[in-house]
Scaffold this motif. Structure first.
Motif, mmCIF file in Angstrom:
data_model
loop_
_atom_site.group_PDB
_atom_site.id
_atom_site.type_symbol
_atom_site.label_atom_id
_atom_site.label_comp_id
_atom_site.label_asym_id
_atom_site.label_seq_id
_atom_site.Cartn_x
_atom_site.Cartn_y
_atom_site.Cartn_z
ATOM 1 N N ARG A 1 1.020 -1.003 0.016
ATOM 2 C CA ARG A 1 0.190 -0.050 -0.048
ATOM 3 C C ARG A 1 0.942 1.256 0.027
ATOM 4 O O ARG A 1 2.104 1.031 0.398
ATOM 5 C CB ARG A 1 -0.855 -0.086 1.123
ATOM 6 C CG ARG A 1 -1.888 -0.822 1.352
ATOM 7 C CD ARG A 1 -3.090 -0.623 0.250
ATOM 8 N NE ARG A 1 -3.773 0.616 0.508
ATOM 9 C CZ ARG A 1 -4.169 1.350 -0.347
ATOM 10 N NH1 ARG A 1 -4.135 1.153 -1.787
ATOM 11 N NH2 ARG A 1 -5.048 2.406 -0.218
ATOM 12 N N GLN B 1 1.345 -1.391 -6.608
ATOM 13 C CA GLN B 1 0.376 -0.940 -5.635
ATOM 14 C C GLN B 1 -0.511 -1.904 -5.486
ATOM 15 O O GLN B 1 -1.179 -2.492 -6.316
ATOM 16 C CB GLN B 1 -0.234 0.446 -6.362
ATOM 17 C CG GLN B 1 -0.826 1.299 -5.336
ATOM 18 C CD GLN B 1 0.020 2.367 -4.730
ATOM 19 O OE1 GLN B 1 0.973 1.990 -4.004
ATOM 20 N NE2 GLN B 1 0.189 3.485 -5.232
ATOM 21 N N LEU B 2 -1.074 -2.013 -4.181
ATOM 22 C CA LEU B 2 -2.011 -3.053 -3.493
ATOM 23 C C LEU B 2 -3.352 -2.350 -3.451
ATOM 24 O O LEU B 2 -3.424 -0.943 -3.395
ATOM 25 C CB LEU B 2 -1.679 -3.561 -2.127
ATOM 26 C CG LEU B 2 -0.503 -4.616 -2.246
ATOM 27 C CD1 LEU B 2 -0.251 -4.871 -0.864
ATOM 28 C CD2 LEU B 2 -1.012 -5.678 -2.936
ATOM 29 N N SER B 3 -4.436 -2.951 -3.739
ATOM 30 C CA SER B 3 -5.839 -2.321 -3.607
ATOM 31 C C SER B 3 -6.140 -1.838 -2.215
ATOM 32 O O SER B 3 -5.548 -2.408 -1.176
ATOM 33 C CB SER B 3 -6.927 -3.252 -4.134
ATOM 34 O OG SER B 3 -7.059 -4.292 -3.258
ATOM 35 N N ARG B 4 -7.350 -1.081 -1.931
ATOM 36 C CA ARG B 4 -7.569 -0.742 -0.759
ATOM 37 C C ARG B 4 -8.205 -1.798 0.167
ATOM 38 O O ARG B 4 -8.651 -1.555 1.180
ATOM 39 C CB ARG B 4 -8.674 0.485 -0.948
ATOM 40 C CG ARG B 4 -8.221 1.746 -1.460
ATOM 41 C CD ARG B 4 -9.222 2.814 -1.390
ATOM 42 N NE ARG B 4 -8.644 4.221 -2.033
ATOM 43 C CZ ARG B 4 -8.577 4.416 -3.170
ATOM 44 N NH1 ARG B 4 -9.173 3.721 -4.084
ATOM 45 N NH2 ARG B 4 -8.072 5.696 -3.501
ATOM 46 N N GLU C 1 -7.072 -2.282 3.481
ATOM 47 C CA GLU C 1 -7.455 -1.354 4.656
ATOM 48 C C GLU C 1 -8.753 -1.810 5.221
ATOM 49 O O GLU C 1 -9.069 -1.385 6.409
ATOM 50 C CB GLU C 1 -7.378 0.134 4.198
ATOM 51 C CG GLU C 1 -6.465 0.560 3.227
ATOM 52 C CD GLU C 1 -5.046 0.831 4.007
ATOM 53 O OE1 GLU C 1 -5.020 0.846 5.094
ATOM 54 O OE2 GLU C 1 -4.170 0.862 3.214
ATOM 55 N N LYS D 1 -4.208 -6.785 8.425
ATOM 56 C CA LYS D 1 -3.749 -5.808 7.520
ATOM 57 C C LYS D 1 -2.761 -6.671 6.632
ATOM 58 O O LYS D 1 -1.996 -6.198 5.723
ATOM 59 C CB LYS D 1 -3.036 -4.558 8.000
ATOM 60 C CG LYS D 1 -4.196 -3.802 8.971
ATOM 61 C CD LYS D 1 -5.483 -3.461 8.244
ATOM 62 C CE LYS D 1 -6.261 -2.567 9.074
ATOM 63 N NZ LYS D 1 -7.438 -2.044 8.325
ATOM 64 N N PRO E 1 -1.147 -8.379 3.562
ATOM 65 C CA PRO E 1 -1.640 -8.501 2.206
ATOM 66 C C PRO E 1 -1.778 -9.817 1.786
ATOM 67 O O PRO E 1 -1.001 -10.735 2.204
ATOM 68 C CB PRO E 1 -0.390 -7.619 1.707
ATOM 69 C CG PRO E 1 0.220 -6.893 2.513
ATOM 70 C CD PRO E 1 0.212 -7.604 3.880
ATOM 71 N N ASP F 1 -5.199 -9.071 -3.432
ATOM 72 C CA ASP F 1 -5.036 -7.594 -3.137
ATOM 73 C C ASP F 1 -4.326 -6.782 -4.148
ATOM 74 O O ASP F 1 -4.376 -5.465 -4.165
ATOM 75 C CB ASP F 1 -4.535 -7.120 -1.598
ATOM 76 C CG ASP F 1 -5.314 -7.586 -0.409
ATOM 77 O OD1 ASP F 1 -6.409 -7.754 -0.625
ATOM 78 O OD2 ASP F 1 -4.498 -8.046 0.496
#
Length: 474
Positions: A209, A359-362, A365, A370, A372, A376
């Motif tokens: 993230r 980049q990882l997705s939201r 969150e 948390k 990953p 994700d």
């Protein structure tokens, strides 16, 4: 002289013999599929269409012969275009078996490659006359095409069991002598223990993230590889300028906080002195930065090929994957799929490891945990399929987790998760980080250099740099 003024290299007779062999001997289709990856290997458009119909028959698992080929062409509406049933019958009557088909195909390959060379040379010539084109880009595009053509002639075949055993035993002997590091070394000993270094032809994804330290991690790997081992590295930055990256690298070398470097008027005389002395090694390091924004995947491949030829690049880093473009696709999932496939092909063609940040997705969150997961990754299916190694970075303290599941403090620590490893183990590694100075190291290595408290993890402190070994494989 333009190639239009001459007949392009080809042999319609050989093309007819190859197609006739397939119609006569069903076993020859396997050889064709292996050695003819492109319809353009056939110069005659009629032969391209016939070969496509044969491929369609094969994909349906139908028997291939004179009758089925004729029927398939009729169903596709191309029978009369290629010369009718009479022409197909003529092809089938040319040969009695597929005995010589491989030698025929090799000659077709040579003619195809000559045609492609002529076209590339003609394109290069036209671009050279155009004042608006970039000469280096033109050369890089041509080089990529030439490397692709060379790959056609250099297809790797099967290996005998003698070769398999001999190579494996040599690998075991090398490892027994402590020469386990077979790729470009990571700055982290624990990572090297699992991967034996970043291996040539591998596509390595480092995903996280925002604010987890992806770029800092990549720069730490680049700096150690280039300075400690003199490994030439290409760094493609699609987000930050080369000046911003330079400040981060200088911060790592001088141990002057990145934020302080943003306000040079506050630097002390001592810090100015460190800037003058401690950046000498960095200045001489073989690191080459390209900060072109909005690169397409083909532009990136062309630039990388040129840098490999010019500087002998052994490691390529891309920051970051989702910023690369492929205008040929409107659908984002298909676009990412094509980009990861091209990155993997680039690693194979140039025979270097490629580290691509992602980049990882939201979704991370939104979960209580948390940590990953592969799901994700944005458009994760394509990335997961093409990557050889997929890793995640996660800082528990960022999410307010002051202790891990075993009660150890997480301040100053990053969890490095290997979620996919095509040729090795999966697992989690705890790293020490010093993000103000863009540094990562094994547990206990940064604390001695940066005044951080020593980690309470029960791990033997080891320095994260190595002595250069003359027997290293690069």
């Amino acid at each position: 002289m333009s190639h239009n003024a001459k007949t392009m290299p080809h042999s319609k007779e050989l093309e007819r013999l190859v197609l006739g062999a397939v119609l006569t001997d069903r076993n020859t289709m396997n050889t064709c599929i292996e050695l003819i990856p492109d319809l353009d290997f056939f110069y005659d458009i009629r032969h391209q269409q016939i070969y496509q119909s044969l491929l369609n028959l094969r994909s349906k698992d139908f028997d291939i012969d004179l009758m089925t080929c004729t029927q398939q062409l009729r169903q596709e509406g191309h029978l009369e275009t290629v010369g009718g049933a009479i022409y197909i019958a003529e092809l089938a009557s040319l040969v009695n078996s597929g005995l010589h088909i491989e030698s025929h195909i090799r000659k077709l390959q040579e003619a195809y490659i000559k045609r492609r060379i002529i076209v590339s040379a003609d394109t290069l010539l036209q671009q050279a006359f155009d004042p608006g084109t970039d000469a280096l880009e033109n050369l890089a595009d041509t080089q990529v095409e030439i490397m692709r053509l060379a790959e056609i002639l250099d297809k790797k075949g099967e290996h005998s069991m003698y070769q398999v055993v001999d190579t494996t035993l040599k690998d075991l002997v090398a490892k027994s002598k402590g020469q386990e590091l077979t790729g470009i070394p990571s700055a982290i000993r624990a990572i090297n223990t699992i991967t034996a270094g970043y291996q040539p032809t591998d596509l390595i994804i480092v995903a996280a993230r925002p604010s987890m330290g992806k770029t800092a991690f990549a720069l730490n790997e680049v700096r150690v590889a280039a300075i400690q081992y003199q490994v030439p590295v290409a760094f493609f930055s699609l987000e930050m300028s080369y000046v911003q990256l330079g400040k981060r690298l200088i911060s790592s070398e001088t141990r002057i906080d990145s934020n302080t470097l943003k306000k040079p008027s506050t630097l002390s005389d001592f810090q100015w002195q460190k800037l003058a002395t401690d950046t000498a090694k960095l200045s001489g390091a073989p690191i080459y930065v390209d900060d072109t924004a909005g690169l397409t995947i083909m532009q990136l491949r062309a630039k990388a090929a040129r840098m490999v030829a010019k500087y002998g690049i052994k490691l390529i880093v891309v920051d970051y994957l989702q910023l690369i473009k492929n205008p040929a696709y409107k659908n984002r999932e298909q676009e990412i799929s094509s980009i990861t496939r091209e990155l993997k092909l680039m690693a194979k063609d140039l025979h270097v490891p490629v580290i691509a940040l992602a980049q990882l997705s939201r979704a991370v969150e939104a979960r209580g945990d948390k940590t990953p997961q592969l799901s994700d990754l944005r458009e994760s299916g394509a990335i997961e399929q093409d990557a050889d190694i997929i890793t995640f970075l996660m800082r528990p303290e960022y999410y307010g987790m002051t202790e891990d599941e075993d009660g150890y403090p997480t301040a100053g620590l990053t969890k490095f998760i290997i979620a996919k490893h095509r040729n090795g183990d999966l697992g989690e590694i705890w790293l020490e980080h010093d993000l103000p100075h863009n540094l990562y190291g094994d547990i206990g290595t940064l604390s001695r250099e940066t005044s951080m408290p020593v980690s309470q993890f029960e791990q033997e402190p080891t320095h994260n740099f190595y002595e250069k070994d003359d027997d290293m494989p690069f």
